[in-house]
Design a protein around this motif. Sequence first.
Motif, PDB file in Angstrom:
ATOM      1  N   GLU A   1     -12.812  -1.147  -0.293  1.00 21.15           N
ATOM      2  CA  GLU A   1     -13.265  -1.599   1.029  1.00 21.15           C
ATOM      3  C   GLU A   1     -14.531  -0.905   1.483  1.00 21.15           C
ATOM      4  O   GLU A   1     -15.416  -1.516   2.058  1.00 21.15           O
ATOM      5  CB  GLU A   1     -12.157  -1.395   2.056  1.00 21.15           C
ATOM      6  CG  GLU A   1     -11.133  -2.496   1.971  1.00 21.15           C
ATOM      7  CD  GLU A   1      -9.857  -2.117   2.671  1.00 21.15           C
ATOM      8  OE1 GLU A   1      -9.445  -2.869   3.552  1.00 21.15           O
ATOM      9  OE2 GLU A   1      -9.289  -1.072   2.339  1.00 21.15           O
ATOM     10  N   SER A   2     -14.602   0.407   1.213  1.00 19.49           N
ATOM     11  CA  SER A   2     -15.808   1.092   1.673  1.00 19.49           C
ATOM     12  C   SER A   2     -16.996   0.752   0.771  1.00 19.49           C
ATOM     13  O   SER A   2     -18.130   0.763   1.202  1.00 19.49           O
ATOM     14  CB  SER A   2     -15.588   2.602   1.744  1.00 19.49           C
ATOM     15  OG  SER A   2     -15.244   3.111   0.478  1.00 19.49           O
ATOM     16  N   ASN A   3     -16.735   0.430  -0.478  1.00 16.74           N
ATOM     17  CA  ASN A   3     -17.842   0.107  -1.377  1.00 16.74           C
ATOM     18  C   ASN A   3     -18.312  -1.338  -1.255  1.00 16.74           C
ATOM     19  O   ASN A   3     -19.473  -1.631  -1.447  1.00 16.74           O
ATOM     20  CB  ASN A   3     -17.439   0.362  -2.831  1.00 16.74           C
ATOM     21  CG  ASN A   3     -17.528   1.837  -3.165  1.00 16.74           C
ATOM     22  OD1 ASN A   3     -18.177   2.601  -2.453  1.00 16.74           O
ATOM     23  ND2 ASN A   3     -16.863   2.241  -4.215  1.00 16.74           N
TER      24      ASN A   3
ATOM     25  N   LEU B   1      -9.262   2.228  -4.930  1.00 14.35           N
ATOM     26  CA  LEU B   1      -8.790   2.254  -3.551  1.00 14.35           C
ATOM     27  C   LEU B   1      -9.951   2.210  -2.570  1.00 14.35           C
ATOM     28  O   LEU B   1      -9.784   1.861  -1.416  1.00 14.35           O
ATOM     29  CB  LEU B   1      -7.951   3.522  -3.314  1.00 14.35           C
ATOM     30  CG  LEU B   1      -6.558   3.483  -3.944  1.00 14.35           C
ATOM     31  CD1 LEU B   1      -5.837   4.794  -3.663  1.00 14.35           C
ATOM     32  CD2 LEU B   1      -5.755   2.319  -3.378  1.00 14.35           C
ATOM     33  N   ASP B   2     -11.120   2.609  -3.026  1.00 12.37           N
ATOM     34  CA  ASP B   2     -12.277   2.629  -2.132  1.00 12.37           C
ATOM     35  C   ASP B   2     -12.982   1.291  -2.066  1.00 12.37           C
ATOM     36  O   ASP B   2     -14.085   1.187  -1.545  1.00 12.37           O
ATOM     37  CB  ASP B   2     -13.287   3.683  -2.609  1.00 12.37           C
ATOM     38  CG  ASP B   2     -12.749   5.085  -2.417  1.00 12.37           C
ATOM     39  OD1 ASP B   2     -11.972   5.271  -1.464  1.00 12.37           O
ATOM     40  OD2 ASP B   2     -13.117   5.955  -3.201  1.00 12.37           O
TER      41      ASP B   2
ATOM     42  N   HIS C   1       0.837  -1.205   0.000  1.00  7.60           N
ATOM     43  CA  HIS C   1       0.000   0.000   0.000  1.00  7.60           C
ATOM     44  C   HIS C   1       0.872   1.255   0.000  1.00  7.60           C
ATOM     45  O   HIS C   1       0.934   1.982   0.990  1.00  7.60           O
ATOM     46  CB  HIS C   1      -0.955  -0.025   1.187  1.00  7.60           C
ATOM     47  CG  HIS C   1      -1.855  -1.227   1.177  1.00  7.60           C
ATOM     48  ND1 HIS C   1      -2.586  -1.603   0.056  1.00  7.60           N
ATOM     49  CD2 HIS C   1      -2.124  -2.162   2.118  1.00  7.60           C
ATOM     50  CE1 HIS C   1      -3.278  -2.699   0.330  1.00  7.60           C
ATOM     51  NE2 HIS C   1      -3.006  -3.065   1.567  1.00  7.60           N
TER      52      HIS C   1
END
Lengths: 711, 711
Positions: free
Chosen positions: B615-617, B612-613, B542
């Motif tokens: 995880e939130s999606n 990169l999102d 990362h």
Amino acid sequence: MTSPAARSGLSVLFEPRTVALIGASADAQSISARPLRLLRQHGFAGAIYPINPKYTELQGLPVYPSIGEVPEPVDLALVVVPARVVPGVLEECAAAGVGCAMVITSGFAEAGDAGRALQQAMADIAARTDLRIAGPNCEGVFNPRTGLCATFSPAVDPEHGFEPVPAGPIAVVSQSGGLAFALLNHTLERGLRVGPVVSTGNEADLGWADYVSYLLDDESVRVVLSFVESFRRPEQLVEVARKAARLRKPIVVAKIGRTEAGRRAAASHTASLVGVDAAYSAALRQLGIMRVDDVDDLLDLAAYFSVGKLPRGRNLAVLTASGGAGAWLADLSAARGLRLPPPSESVQREIRGFIPAYGSVGNPVDITAQAVLGGGFERALDLLAHSPEFDIVAPVGTLVREERFFQTLDEFRAAIAETETAIVFYSYTRASNRVIGALNELDVPCFPTPGRAARAMSSAVEYAEFLRGIDDVRLFEGRESATWPAPAGGLSEAGVRAYLAPLGIPSPEEQLVQSADEAVQAFKALGGHPVALKVQSPGLAHKSDIGGVRLGLTSAAAVRAAFDDVAGAVPDGSREGVLVQRMAPPGGAEVLVAARREPGLGPVVVVGFGGLDVESNADVTLSMAPVSALTARAMLEDLRGTGVLYGTRGRPGLDVDALIRAIARISELAAGLPSHVATVEINPLLVLPRGEGVLMLDAAMELEEVADDVD
Amino acid sequence: MTSPAARSGLSVLFEPRTVALIGASADAQSISARPLRLLRQHGFAGAIYPINPKYTELQGLPVYPSIGEVPEPVDLALVVVPARVVPGVLEECAAAGVGCAMVITSGFAEAGDAGRALQQAMADIAARTDLRIAGPNCEGVFNPRTGLCATFSPAVDPEHGFEPVPAGPIAVVSQSGGLAFALLNHTLERGLRVGPVVSTGNEADLGWADYVSYLLDDESVRVVLSFVESFRRPEQLVEVARKAARLRKPIVVAKIGRTEAGRRAAASHTASLVGVDAAYSAALRQLGIMRVDDVDDLLDLAAYFSVGKLPRGRNLAVLTASGGAGAWLADLSAARGLRLPPPSESVQREIRGFIPAYGSVGNPVDITAQAVLGGGFERALDLLAHSPEFDIVAPVGTLVREERFFQTLDEFRAAIAETETAIVFYSYTRASNRVIGALNELDVPCFPTPGRAARAMSSAVEYAEFLRGIDDVRLFEGRESATWPAPAGGLSEAGVRAYLAPLGIPSPEEQLVQSADEAVQAFKALGGHPVALKVQSPGLAHKSDIGGVRLGLTSAAAVRAAFDDVAGAVPDGSREGVLVQRMAPPGGAEVLVAARREPGLGPVVVVGFGGLDVESNADVTLSMAPVSALTARAMLEDLRGTGVLYGTRGRPGLDVDALIRAIARISELAAGLPSHVATVEINPLLVLPRGEGVLMLDAAMELEEVADDVD
């Protein structure tokens, strides 16, 4: 004696002292003969007056030629005459001072223009007289408290196996007659006890809200089940919901979406993002009315709310002697958002003292079959039910052995005595209705599968949270919103921004220009920061679709080159100019917030993620407007994309508080939207890093294209 | 006579000719007395040999002191002696040539170290002898075809109200004994007919796959219901699924997720995006094993698959005389993806000929109650069932009047004669088990709620589609994948790219540099296009989290300035250099594609949206690897974000075919992943406009950190 028409509310329908059967027939097989037989078989204690000029006697009772000849005032007249003579019969009923006429007959609004005219005549009679009218095209009313079985439904016919049971706390209001009595049938089969049941039919006069409102006031009713095809007077929803919340009596609705989905299938504006069906879901949830999908859901919530306690919170303890069944319930409960913390150290220690080493004192607490024989189940139940860390305790067991259940019932009762904790039983084998009834007497609902128990518990938790949150929900304060001034026809983006100025939501720095030279000047005046060029034209909503937008221009040459492209996207005559707008700083998140009026629901505020892609992402939610900050925050929690607002992978958190204020303000705009405005949409609204607020990057307005003729 | 241990497969367990009860007791209330009584009450026709040195006679039967004394070979020995003596008893069984020993006794692996050792001793005996062992810690086996009631479950006890019924096509395999017999209990209550039922217990020797595999071969079994806490030998799943698909017999599994969720709660790599529970869901679906959540789901699918026809397609006609019930079924069916086209013009015309004007010939076809009386229901059913445009016809009615149902049964039978169309009844009032049985005889399943009917029909449609698609699914071809070479320790992004070169997925132009001067040279060599700078370090996944990435640098000065920042994010000693990479062109969509091994499932390929999102999606899906292009395409359909691939609001469609090829290739990598590689993740993989392919923008690899000791 009080005149029936003057008796309060709908007691003349649900608790009549006298019933007339207009059109009663001698043909035992006919629909028009059945109500008389059923009223008597169900032991209706009031006077029954068959009306039919063809007979003088039916089933041993004197028959009157017309309602006017009946020797005493009539509370309820059941009407089964042909459609064409119904209005005349209703006039007679009104003249005779009948309280309520329930029209079973079909062939009205559902049957073409002639039927619609007949139904309008009925509505006119109701408007002009004291007579209240139920139906037409309905299947009747049933109230086991008084033996009122004023219907032709085979589902309550002792000749088809119906066995009367004591009246209970579950009321049923259904727009489908078949389903009204089918729900009664299913509910009794589940060992639950039903009170008043009514089939509302076409609702020429009395409608869904009238029935529900009356039944909420009935002290013996604890929960109302309902099947709804459409809310014909949706403006009454809020009023009914307010009363239900005040009385803490849940309304559970199965509402089908087909009709609306069809009506609106072609809609292409923001409304179609959510669909009117989802709008109803959101609105009902906001009102604390539980919307469900299937018969099972109705029954499960009826099973809970007819006897169960409202949980204080979400903490559940599962108590079992069967590892598999307990784990299954825990799994499905956790999936529905219930929390399963371990018991306190001291409770764990006590339970460990009387179970085998291979039991578990975690959550589920698995005391093992061995410990059950020594009374361990009731001891553990007592400890858990009186532990303040749990709001619900769910004992899991097999109740197939009825005699064993009754042998240990006293211990069970003692274990849950004097606790405010909700107790919910999951029996993984079939419990008899006698067993379920005994548990219900202890305020313990009982479920036959882990999924149903979990669904009911989570619904009870959510309903309790709704009741606790009511004071914060502005909707329930009945606050009026100011109406906004009417816009002057279709507006460009710049025009919409000016219209929305009172919202106090900042826009990027910008200038409206008419030439490439002016555009370059504006670029320099904005400090040489990157800018966007956007063509402006009244009523033009989707500028980017026609090539009217260029983003991220970083030099005077680029601005000059872009001007002609952008300006050329709209013919000279209809162009207001080109907006030179400073590009927003990086690092924010784009949100859609829209105000609109939803036919049949009124003003709503819509919030979504996805910017221009909002349609493909479909990550949107809505609420009836206006909303408080609390509701606005809850709306954000509904969205999958909400995570980006709170910072992720080292990115800073964004200004959620400013977004919430903006949503609340836009909801006030929605509540005051002039009648010819369909939608005001801010998309994107850029949410900046915490402390920096929000920016209205683009805004558009759509006007109603046609008069709204929804009936 | 064949020796029992040599008899094929598990017939010694499910169809024993002789049963020994080792540890049979005289105490009528004890668990160890019950099987003898139950075997006799259920009319088991084979020989029964109670074994117990304490007795010479029990319930009129001679008792033998040990299994070795029994005068004939024993197929099945039910063992209810204390845990500590079980291994000795099993040794005796093996010596006596017993076919299968089923150990009811608890106190093994579920009860600590001593129990685990005892269970290992059992497994050793099974491995070294011909004796097959079921259990321990199980509740027995039941087979109504032969009266085999070798259990202590009260759910099949005539003294607790159990009434034997004829054997049926539904088999039950449950890891929970309580739930095995509870399922039997619920199934019979629903009017369905059950065949073999087995409680698998701790699975010391025989396991889930052994039982299911045997029962699939049983000609009388049409569907297997199962409750699973964990697949102890998941590698057998694919084999069992292959057999089930070949025989066209569905397996329906309720698998709880708790255990795995707990085991993996702390995992932080890509696995946690999906969670092992979702991995099971994806894998089971891929294998055609239907995963469900609740007891009701198991029963509904059993109701369908035990008698119903597999639909040819998704087109459903709903036929009703009750507007509400028909609309509800149509609504819920459409919500589950069934299509409800109107009948053909000619069918509409015919139906219009015998129904009132206020009926409807759309879909639902509502013939009205009036037309039912004249036989219109059966006439319409005949027309719809023989219309080629429908794959399923769902008549909706009220079957509460049993005598009326049987009066019209011949007409009903004639209406659906000689059609391949699936017929599914929804009765909105309670149908008796006699009525349900009569419908089942006609291959017509019957459901009590619209939601259950819709769920079962959509599951049947999906299962039929699965069977039709099997030939395309590489998983079922059993193709072997080549193992990839092991990487040399942790790799940087550049190292991972080199490792992945054989996949043939293009990367952006790039150069690895060591100084700011070299970076500027590389920028110029790449044509002065915008570039990204990314620090490179072995094992660093990362980079952006530590400030090691700068994007969109457009000038030599910017590149020079950025170099020191980026390089400084990693200490000198562990830095490989800095990658100067040409920025990708705008207009694509970013996708995550990862290869990994999932403990208990094997290699999987993961696909998700959100960059990169991600995880939130949480917009991700996975399949067991390798996958065909067909499965890769189906995976994309699972994702909410898929819309962006196909173009929206004037944007061009993207190169979906190239993405599908990349997913298939990466799935082959997954299938050949060296054992110490946990994950290879390409994120983002940029999907370019149609015809332009995909670009691997970043890639990372994670190695296993600890030895995998999952049991």
